[in-house]
Motif scaffolding. Structure first.
Motif, PDB file in Angstrom:
ATOM      1  N   VAL A  43       0.843  -1.195   0.000  1.00 46.84           N
ATOM      2  CA  VAL A  43       0.000   0.000   0.000  1.00 46.84           C
ATOM      3  C   VAL A  43       0.881   1.248   0.000  1.00 46.84           C
ATOM      4  O   VAL A  43       1.789   1.376   0.835  1.00 46.84           O
ATOM      5  N   PHE A  44       0.604   2.153  -0.919  1.00 47.77           N
ATOM      6  CA  PHE A  44       1.324   3.416  -1.015  1.00 47.77           C
ATOM      7  C   PHE A  44       0.418   4.560  -0.566  1.00 47.77           C
ATOM      8  O   PHE A  44      -0.734   4.646  -1.001  1.00 47.77           O
ATOM      9  N   VAL A  45       0.941   5.419   0.294  1.00 49.84           N
ATOM     10  CA  VAL A  45       0.206   6.589   0.766  1.00 49.84           C
ATOM     11  C   VAL A  45       1.088   7.822   0.570  1.00 49.84           C
ATOM     12  O   VAL A  45       2.317   7.726   0.595  1.00 49.84           O
ATOM     13  N   TRP A  46       0.457   8.967   0.387  1.00 51.33           N
ATOM     14  CA  TRP A  46       1.223  10.194   0.156  1.00 51.33           C
ATOM     15  C   TRP A  46       0.381  11.405   0.519  1.00 51.33           C
ATOM     16  O   TRP A  46      -0.847  11.365   0.463  1.00 51.33           O
ATOM     17  N   ASP A  47       1.083  12.449   0.932  1.00 54.26           N
ATOM     18  CA  ASP A  47       0.451  13.743   1.149  1.00 54.26           C
ATOM     19  C   ASP A  47       0.671  14.586  -0.093  1.00 54.26           C
ATOM     20  O   ASP A  47       1.821  14.775  -0.532  1.00 54.26           O
ATOM     21  N   MET A  48      -0.391  15.088  -0.669  1.00 54.39           N
ATOM     22  CA  MET A  48      -0.262  15.891  -1.876  1.00 54.39           C
ATOM     23  C   MET A  48       0.479  17.193  -1.577  1.00 54.39           C
ATOM     24  O   MET A  48       0.476  17.668  -0.436  1.00 54.39           O
ATOM     25  N   PRO A  49       1.138  17.769  -2.572  1.00 52.05           N
ATOM     26  CA  PRO A  49       1.803  19.055  -2.359  1.00 52.05           C
ATOM     27  C   PRO A  49       0.823  20.074  -1.782  1.00 52.05           C
ATOM     28  O   PRO A  49      -0.301  20.216  -2.269  1.00 52.05           O
ATOM     29  N   GLY A  50       1.270  20.761  -0.716  1.00 53.52           N
ATOM     30  CA  GLY A  50       0.404  21.729  -0.064  1.00 53.52           C
ATOM     31  C   GLY A  50      -0.440  21.161   1.050  1.00 53.52           C
ATOM     32  O   GLY A  50      -1.246  21.879   1.647  1.00 53.52           O
ATOM     33  N   TYR A  51      -0.249  19.876   1.375  1.00 56.84           N
ATOM     34  CA  TYR A  51      -1.061  19.195   2.384  1.00 56.84           C
ATOM     35  C   TYR A  51      -0.176  18.396   3.335  1.00 56.84           C
ATOM     36  O   TYR A  51       0.878  17.891   2.943  1.00 56.84           O
ATOM     37  N   GLY A  52      -0.653  18.246   4.567  1.00 55.49           N
ATOM     38  CA  GLY A  52      -0.010  17.357   5.518  1.00 55.49           C
ATOM     39  C   GLY A  52       1.470  17.645   5.706  1.00 55.49           C
ATOM     40  O   GLY A  52       1.880  18.769   5.969  1.00 55.49           O
ATOM     41  N   ALA A  53       2.288  16.601   5.542  1.00 54.92           N
ATOM     42  CA  ALA A  53       3.728  16.720   5.754  1.00 54.92           C
ATOM     43  C   ALA A  53       4.474  17.179   4.515  1.00 54.92           C
ATOM     44  O   ALA A  53       5.683  17.424   4.574  1.00 54.92           O
ATOM     45  N   SER A  54       3.780  17.300   3.389  1.00 54.97           N
ATOM     46  CA  SER A  54       4.438  17.721   2.157  1.00 54.97           C
ATOM     47  C   SER A  54       4.649  19.229   2.140  1.00 54.97           C
ATOM     48  O   SER A  54       4.131  19.962   2.977  1.00 54.97           O
ATOM     49  N   GLU A  55       5.409  19.674   1.150  1.00 50.29           N
ATOM     50  CA  GLU A  55       5.799  21.081   1.088  1.00 50.29           C
ATOM     51  C   GLU A  55       4.602  22.007   0.945  1.00 50.29           C
ATOM     52  O   GLU A  55       3.677  21.739   0.176  1.00 50.29           O
ATOM     53  N   MET A  56       4.641  23.112   1.698  1.00 54.69           N
ATOM     54  CA  MET A  56       3.674  24.202   1.598  1.00 54.69           C
ATOM     55  C   MET A  56       4.470  25.489   1.407  1.00 54.69           C
ATOM     56  O   MET A  56       5.348  25.787   2.214  1.00 54.69           O
ATOM     57  N   ARG A  57       4.160  26.254   0.358  1.00 54.02           N
ATOM     58  CA  ARG A  57       4.909  27.493   0.140  1.00 54.02           C
ATOM     59  C   ARG A  57       4.085  28.470  -0.694  1.00 54.02           C
ATOM     60  O   ARG A  57       3.171  28.083  -1.435  1.00 54.02           O
ATOM     61  N   GLU A  58       4.435  29.721  -0.581  1.00 54.86           N
ATOM     62  CA  GLU A  58       3.783  30.771  -1.345  1.00 54.86           C
ATOM     63  C   GLU A  58       4.042  30.562  -2.837  1.00 54.86           C
ATOM     64  O   GLU A  58       5.136  30.182  -3.247  1.00 54.86           O
ATOM     65  N   GLY A  59       3.005  30.784  -3.653  1.00 56.38           N
ATOM     66  CA  GLY A  59       3.135  30.644  -5.092  1.00 56.38           C
ATOM     67  C   GLY A  59       3.058  29.222  -5.598  1.00 56.38           C
ATOM     68  O   GLY A  59       3.208  28.974  -6.810  1.00 56.38           O
ATOM     69  N   GLN A  60       2.810  28.269  -4.726  1.00 56.71           N
ATOM     70  CA  GLN A  60       2.787  26.849  -5.091  1.00 56.71           C
ATOM     71  C   GLN A  60       1.520  26.521  -5.877  1.00 56.71           C
ATOM     72  O   GLN A  60       0.419  26.974  -5.542  1.00 56.71           O
ATOM     73  N   ASP A  61       1.665  25.728  -6.922  1.00 61.68           N
ATOM     74  CA  ASP A  61       0.518  25.248  -7.695  1.00 61.68           C
ATOM     75  C   ASP A  61       0.009  23.973  -7.038  1.00 61.68           C
ATOM     76  O   ASP A  61       0.641  22.925  -7.105  1.00 61.68           O
ATOM     77  N   VAL A  62      -1.136  24.083  -6.367  1.00 61.11           N
ATOM     78  CA  VAL A  62      -1.738  22.921  -5.708  1.00 61.11           C
ATOM     79  C   VAL A  62      -3.116  22.633  -6.296  1.00 61.11           C
ATOM     80  O   VAL A  62      -3.955  21.997  -5.669  1.00 61.11           O
ATOM     81  N   SER A  63      -3.354  23.102  -7.505  1.00 65.98           N
ATOM     82  CA  SER A  63      -4.637  22.888  -8.166  1.00 65.98           C
ATOM     83  C   SER A  63      -4.855  21.404  -8.446  1.00 65.98           C
ATOM     84  O   SER A  63      -3.922  20.593  -8.398  1.00 65.98           O
ATOM     85  N   LEU A  64      -6.085  21.056  -8.772  1.00 65.40           N
ATOM     86  CA  LEU A  64      -6.392  19.670  -9.109  1.00 65.40           C
ATOM     87  C   LEU A  64      -5.631  19.231 -10.355  1.00 65.40           C
ATOM     88  O   LEU A  64      -5.243  18.070 -10.469  1.00 65.40           O
ATOM     89  N   ALA A  65      -5.406  20.157 -11.283  1.00 66.67           N
ATOM     90  CA  ALA A  65      -4.619  19.816 -12.467  1.00 66.67           C
ATOM     91  C   ALA A  65      -3.186  19.468 -12.068  1.00 66.67           C
ATOM     92  O   ALA A  65      -2.606  18.495 -12.566  1.00 66.67           O
ATOM     93  N   ALA A  66      -2.602  20.266 -11.173  1.00 70.01           N
ATOM     94  CA  ALA A  66      -1.234  20.003 -10.730  1.00 70.01           C
ATOM     95  C   ALA A  66      -1.142  18.698  -9.957  1.00 70.01           C
ATOM     96  O   ALA A  66      -0.188  17.922 -10.130  1.00 70.01           O
ATOM     97  N   GLN A  67      -2.132  18.419  -9.101  1.00 67.19           N
ATOM     98  CA  GLN A  67      -2.092  17.183  -8.314  1.00 67.19           C
ATOM     99  C   GLN A  67      -2.165  15.958  -9.216  1.00 67.19           C
ATOM    100  O   GLN A  67      -1.506  14.940  -8.939  1.00 67.19           O
ATOM    101  N   ALA A  68      -2.941  16.018 -10.287  1.00 67.79           N
ATOM    102  CA  ALA A  68      -3.016  14.888 -11.213  1.00 67.79           C
ATOM    103  C   ALA A  68      -1.678  14.678 -11.913  1.00 67.79           C
ATOM    104  O   ALA A  68      -1.250  13.540 -12.133  1.00 67.79           O
TER     105      ALA A  68
END
Length: 276
Positions: free
Chosen positions: A58-83
């Motif tokens: 089983v693989f689990v992950w925090d999407m960019p901008g969420y949880g333990a993953s990177e959060m930063r100003e100007g980050q693209d965290v849109s649904l298009a970017a997540q896909a």
């Protein structure tokens, strides 16, 4: 509460992604990838991931901008970017055809990766997914329309807002420790602006672009829905099941939008049977 640690990193096109793998690869058994939604993280899958790992890798992950993953100003965290990032992760993990289980906007991410970017899945389970317009509560739309205003809230008022918002995803109510754990990610110096940033970027156009293509899905598909979901009503589950050829719909009584917390045993049973 179950200890939850994502011990590996991947540098994606939208920033550092934290991830983990549970269980062992087994011949003839596809690995399983779990996708979370908003405003959550992979933490909501902790018990179900552990249970599924008895039979699957089983693989689990925090999407960019969420949880333990990177959060930063100007980050693209849109649904298009997540896909796009999901496709990058599948390549990094060398998974050519995993089974995918996706909750909330993770459903849109999985569907976009499959329909627009050619990601292949052995089977697909969608749990209260963001897939059909309209979606987003009035509160969600209000927060997304005025991030510069809400972003100025003092930390204690911001925390109260986040607690109240996350609480509404559960029908019976969340354990206080779970609620604190889910809210904590959004109450740090980086997390406060990230909370409003991700809402602002999640536009309905990202589901509009794929909604007309659900009839193209040609793989075993399970749709699970909390019968008491106040965020996305169960009627959307029936509509989605009718749009996806051969899809099976399972309504889970007593559960709201956050089915993993409201009815973990029943959801685990449904997923285990589907994954085989």
């Amino acid at each position: 509460m179950t200890r939850w640690l994502l011990d590996r990193s991947f540098h994606s096109s939208s920033g550092e992604v934290r991830w983990a793998a549970l269980g062992k690869a087994r011949p003839g058994t596809p690995p399983v990838v779990l996708l979370h939604g908003t405003p959550f993280s992979s933490y909501v899958w902790r018990d179900i991931a552990t249970a599924l790992a008895a039979r699957h890798q089983v693989f689990v992950w925090d999407m960019p901008g969420y949880g333990a993953s990177e959060m930063r100003e100007g980050q693209d965290v849109s649904l298009a970017a997540q896909a796009r990032v999901f496709g990058e992760l599948l390549a990094h993990w060398d998974l050519s055809e995993p089974a995918v289980v996706a909750h909330d906007f993770g459903g849109c991410v999985a569907l976009r990766a499959h329909l627009l970017h050619g990601a292949k899945y052995a089977r697909l389970a969608l749990v209260d997914p963001v897939a059909l317009a309209p979606w987003g509560s009035p509160t969600y739309r209000l927060l997304g329309a005025h991030p510069e205003v809400f972003g100025q809230l003092p930390p204690d008022l911001h925390r109260a807002l986040v607690h109240t918002y996350i609480s509404s995803a559960s029908h019976p109510g969340l354990h206080p420790a779970v609620l604190d754990r889910l809210a904590d990610d959004w109450c740090t110096e980086e997390g406060r602006p990230a909370f409003y940033r991700q809402i602002q970027q999640n536009d309905q156009r990202f589901t509009d672009e794929i909604e007309g293509r659900y009839g193209e899905l040609d793989l075993p598909t399970l749709i699970c829905w909390g019968a008491q979901d106040s965020w996305i009503p169960a009627a959307k589950g029936e509509q989605l099941a009718a749009a996806v050829p051969g899809a099976r719909l399972r309504l889970i009584e007593g559960a709201g939008h956050l089915v993993q917390e409201d009815a973990p045993a029943q959801l685990t049973a449904e997923l285990a049977e589907f994954l085989g």
